[in-house]
Design an enzyme around this catalytic site. Structure first.
Site, PDB file in Angstrom:
ATOM      1  N   ASN A   1     -40.366 134.477  43.568  1.00 33.51           N
ATOM      2  CA  ASN A   1     -40.783 135.061  42.302  1.00 33.51           C
ATOM      3  C   ASN A   1     -42.223 134.633  42.018  1.00 33.51           C
ATOM      4  OD1 ASN A   1     -41.315 135.646  39.594  1.00 33.51           O
ATOM      5  ND2 ASN A   1     -39.271 135.076  38.885  1.00 33.51           N
TER       6      ASN A   1
ATOM      7  N   HIS B   1     -39.983 144.096  39.503  1.00 29.34           N
ATOM      8  CA  HIS B   1     -40.414 142.701  39.575  1.00 29.34           C
ATOM      9  C   HIS B   1     -39.488 141.950  40.512  1.00 29.34           C
ATOM     10  CE1 HIS B   1     -41.210 138.590  38.696  1.00 29.34           C
ATOM     11  NE2 HIS B   1     -40.187 138.447  37.866  1.00 29.34           N
TER      12      HIS B   1
ATOM     13  N   CYS C   1     -44.112 138.002  33.676  1.00 30.42           N
ATOM     14  CA  CYS C   1     -43.792 138.835  34.828  1.00 30.42           C
ATOM     15  C   CYS C   1     -44.025 140.325  34.567  1.00 30.42           C
ATOM     16  CB  CYS C   1     -42.343 138.606  35.256  1.00 30.42           C
ATOM     17  SG  CYS C   1     -41.983 136.871  35.596  1.00 30.42           S
TER      18      CYS C   1
END
Length: 334
Positions: A290, A259, A123
């Protein structure tokens, strides 16, 4: 006589010149996820802030999503594909190990013989790619660099895992980084904490699956509480370090694009950093889920498209995830 290496002829400064994104057409609601786990829409929303996510169809491969996002970023930057001299793609869900998917993208988009390589930084991959692009422009090895985060995390989702089944989405986000007359990308604060690598990981190695040691296809697993504590307490420190390195105070910030892992993490970071109310905060996770390395550029594109952020705004971006890795910097929005 010892020969002397000539100094680099690159630009001392760089910035993001264009951004593009691609979200798959299929929208998956929490209700659909609940067919596989014993939970509730209220529980998912309260724990993650996620109401829905996009999952790719058979034709929406990592490559096709990347090409869509890249094309938009190139157009937004006002350059031609052949001007791109390097392609960096961050992904953990392109299952063909070699060659790098970046080489395919460079060829198909018309970037000719551009340098092309993949990175695996989870990520934080977008931040890692941004840092590499900045360095390439500074030393003259590239003029325009395409940086992409692209994921089909639905392929690595265990729908029976109550702690992760609702988290992940698919998509691709891309930016063009190029030379600038003044700093547009601040110093990067990046690193890793490998002693915590088992907190987010693939359930089993590919060779174990190949050899038949396990029958279930590998998936992403995580220790939710450990990830939450690390992200809230440690990543807020990293974000502050990035602000300090850029010489920016929270009051001078226009936009915060963390993020898109979890709404509670985002809100906690905002509180810890004491960001003023005027700072626009990306909360794309609510409808996108996500998407790992794709989440920051996707959120950036949406904020600009909706007018919540504007060209020239000063934004703090920070990615963090499996590894545990992280990368934060301050950028000027395209």
């Amino acid at each position: 006589m010892t020969a002397k290496i000539k100094p680099a002829k690159g630009s001392p400064y760089s910035r993001i010149l264009g951004v593009g994104g691609y979200r798959p057409t299929r929208v998956v609601t929490n209700e659909e996820i609940l067919k596989h786990i014993d939970s509730s829409d209220e529980w998912i929303r309260s724990r993650s802030g996620i109401a829905g996510r996009h999952w790719a169809g058979p034709d929406e491969t990592v490559a096709e999503m990347t090409l869509e996002a890249a094309g938009k970023a190139v157009a937004d930057a006002g350059i031609q594909p052949q001007q791109v001299s390097a392609v960096i793609i961050s992904t953990v869900s392109h299952f063909k190990q070699t060659p790098a998917i970046a080489t395919e993208i460079a060829d198909r988009m018309g970037a000719g013989k551009a340098a092309a390589f993949d990175i695996n930084a989870g990520c934080a991959g977008f931040g890692y790619g941004l840092t590499l692009a900045k360095g390439m422009i500074a030393d003259g090895s590239a003029e325009y660099v395409l940086v992409v985060g692209a994921e089909r995390l639905s392929d690595l989702t265990d729908l029976t895992d109550r702690s992760t089944a609702f988290l992940f989405g698919d998509g691709a986000g891309a930016v063009i980084v190029g030379p600038a007359s003044e700093p547009g990308i601040g110093p990067s604060v990046w690193g890793s904490e490998g002693d915590k690598a088992d907190v987010i990981s693939q359930t089993v190695a590919w060779d174990a699956y190949r050899e038949g040691e396990v029958e279930k296809f590998p998936a992403i697993r995580q220790e939710g509480q450990a990830v939450f504590r690390w992200a809230v307490y440690e990543m807020a420190k990293v974000a502050q370090q990035a602000l300090d390195a850029a010489g920016i105070t929270p009051d001078e910030l226009d936009v915060f694009i963390p993020h898109q892992a979890n709404m509670r993490i985002i809100d906690s970071m905002v509180k810890t950093l004491k960001l003023p109310e005027h700072v626009t905060v990306a909360r794309d996770v609510e409808t996108t889920g996500n998407t790992s390395a794709a989440s920051i550029p996707l959120a950036m594109e949406r904020l600009l498209a909706t007018g919540e952020a504007k060209s020239g705004d000063t934004a703090l971006v920070i990615g963090f995830g499996a590894g545990l890795v992280y990368a934060a910097t301050v950028v000027t929005l395209p």
